[in-house]
Design an enzyme around this catalytic site. Structure first.
Site, mmCIF file in Angstrom:
data_model
loop_
_atom_site.group_PDB
_atom_site.id
_atom_site.type_symbol
_atom_site.label_atom_id
_atom_site.label_comp_id
_atom_site.label_asym_id
_atom_site.label_seq_id
_atom_site.Cartn_x
_atom_site.Cartn_y
_atom_site.Cartn_z
ATOM 1 C CG ASP A 70 -17.886 7.085 2.948
ATOM 2 O OD1 ASP A 70 -17.253 5.856 2.941
ATOM 3 O OD2 ASP A 70 -17.144 7.954 2.264
ATOM 4 C CG HIS B 276 -13.503 7.550 1.221
ATOM 5 N ND1 HIS B 276 -14.686 7.077 1.365
ATOM 6 C CD2 HIS B 276 -12.995 7.140 0.009
ATOM 7 C CE1 HIS B 276 -14.936 6.533 0.327
ATOM 8 N NE2 HIS B 276 -13.688 6.474 -0.520
ATOM 9 N NE ARG C 49 -3.895 1.480 2.515
ATOM 10 C CZ ARG C 49 -3.471 2.812 3.429
ATOM 11 N NH1 ARG C 49 -2.505 2.430 4.004
ATOM 12 N NH2 ARG C 49 -4.263 3.542 3.661
ATOM 13 N NE ARG D 201 -21.594 3.922 -1.142
ATOM 14 C CZ ARG D 201 -20.285 3.890 -1.487
ATOM 15 N NH1 ARG D 201 -19.370 3.778 -0.570
ATOM 16 N NH2 ARG D 201 -19.939 3.677 -2.768
#
Ligand code: ADP
Length: 310
Positions: free
Chosen positions: A145, A172, A85, A148
């Site tokens: 988000d 996020h 990552r 949602r």
């Protein structure tokens, strides 16, 4: 208003389409290192425009961004097999160094709207590279988000999501915090509205909604490989607040001097957005578990940013 989009992949082009549908910009300019892709996306969107609005949509090189009021940064590279990552982050940071330099050379006064993931870290990197005031470097953060969360709560209660006031805070991503304690519907607390409509918010309902918000992207990626329509519309929604100077309260990411004891970190809280970018932060009152969650999220982001070599 002219809007630029750097990165004409799925997210950038979806934002361009949403802008054209909403008729928000007089002109949308797409730039991508793959110029043929930018041209193809611009033409495809332009062919929809006669049915939608009068927005001019075209592809260009960086010089075409001159005069843009807002520029969406949606460029990026994807993870190579076996790549960590952090290594991916460093490659994306290098892309942004290049992109932000090119953008500022032609549009030094533009507000930068960051869409590339991990969006909070890319927002902080962009602010650092650009040297722009933090309120003019906005990350899409948890706008989706939050949408949602409102939509799932609204569905449970039988109320329009637009009348649900609830927020997703922090990263996020996995460490985000659903702020249940201060959610309101109209002027009622969740407990009151749930009692009134006879749809209690049980532990099971909470867990289902939490999972629906937190894991929505994973489910979509499993089914179709990527998410883009939702975030495309979210980016257009942020641009609406800027274009019309609406002073809207949106959960967007921005480098913040201090949040729950963590200094100089980009993450989302409700913020007022208008023509100048972010105008004010509206830090909500939280119960201790939410506060702890937000602090954890902030520390995680801060540690990631500090580990990147620019
Ligand atoms: P997403 O789903 O996040 O939109 P994509 O891979 O579809 O991801 O899109 C990313 C876009 O960013 C690609 O079209 C790619 O060509 C573009 N891109 C990558 N690096 C650069 C760069 N240095 N300058 C401009 N565009 C870039």
């Amino acid at each position: 208003m002219k809007v630029g989009i750097v990165g004409a992949g799925m997210v950038g082009s979806s934002a361009g389409y949403a802008l054209a549908v909403m008729g928000l910009a007089s002109s949308v300019v797409l730039v991508d290192q793959n110029h043929d892709l930018a041209v193809a996306q611009a033409e495809d969107i332009a062919h929809a425009v006669p049915f939608l609005s009068s927005t001019i949509v075209e592809a260009a090189d960086y010089v075409g961004l001159a005069g843009a009021s807002v520029i969406i940064l949606a460029a990026g590279v994807s993870q190579k097999p076996g790549e960590s990552r952090l290594a991916l982050l460093e490659r994306n940071a290098a892309v942004f160094k290049d992109v932000v330099g090119n953008v500022l050379a032609v549009a030094p006064d533009a507000i930068l709207l960051i869409a590339s993931n991990p969006v909070d870290i890319m927002t902080q990197i962009t602010q650092r590279i650009s040297g722009l005031p933090a309120n003019r470097v906005i990350g899409s953060g948890t706008i989706l988000d939050t949408a949602r969360f409102r939509s799932l709560l609204g569905r449970h209660l039988g109320i329009s999501p637009q009348s649900v006031h609830s927020y997703v805070l922090g990263e996020h991503g996995d460490s985000e915090v659903l702020a249940w304690s201060n959610a309101k519907v109209g002027s009622l607390s969740l407990a009151d509205i749930a009692a009134q409509v006879g749809s209690p918010i049980t532990e099971h309902v909470r867990a289902t909604i939490d999972d629906g918000v937190r894991n929505a992207a994973y489910k979509i990626i499993k089914g179709k490989g990527a998410t883009y329509y939702g975030i495309g519309a979210g980016l257009a929604r942020i641009i609406k607040a800027i274009a019309r100077d609406q002073h809207d309260v949106l959960t967007v990411s921005c480098v913040t001097p201090e949040i729950v004891g963590v200094k100089d970190v980009a993450l989302s809280i409700p913020r007022v957005v208008g023509a100048q970018g972010i105008e004010t932060d509206l830090m909500p009152d939280l119960v201790s578990a939410e506060r702890d969650g937000l602090e954890k999220s902030a520390r995680l982001l801060k540690n990631s940013v500090e580990s990147i070599r620019l």
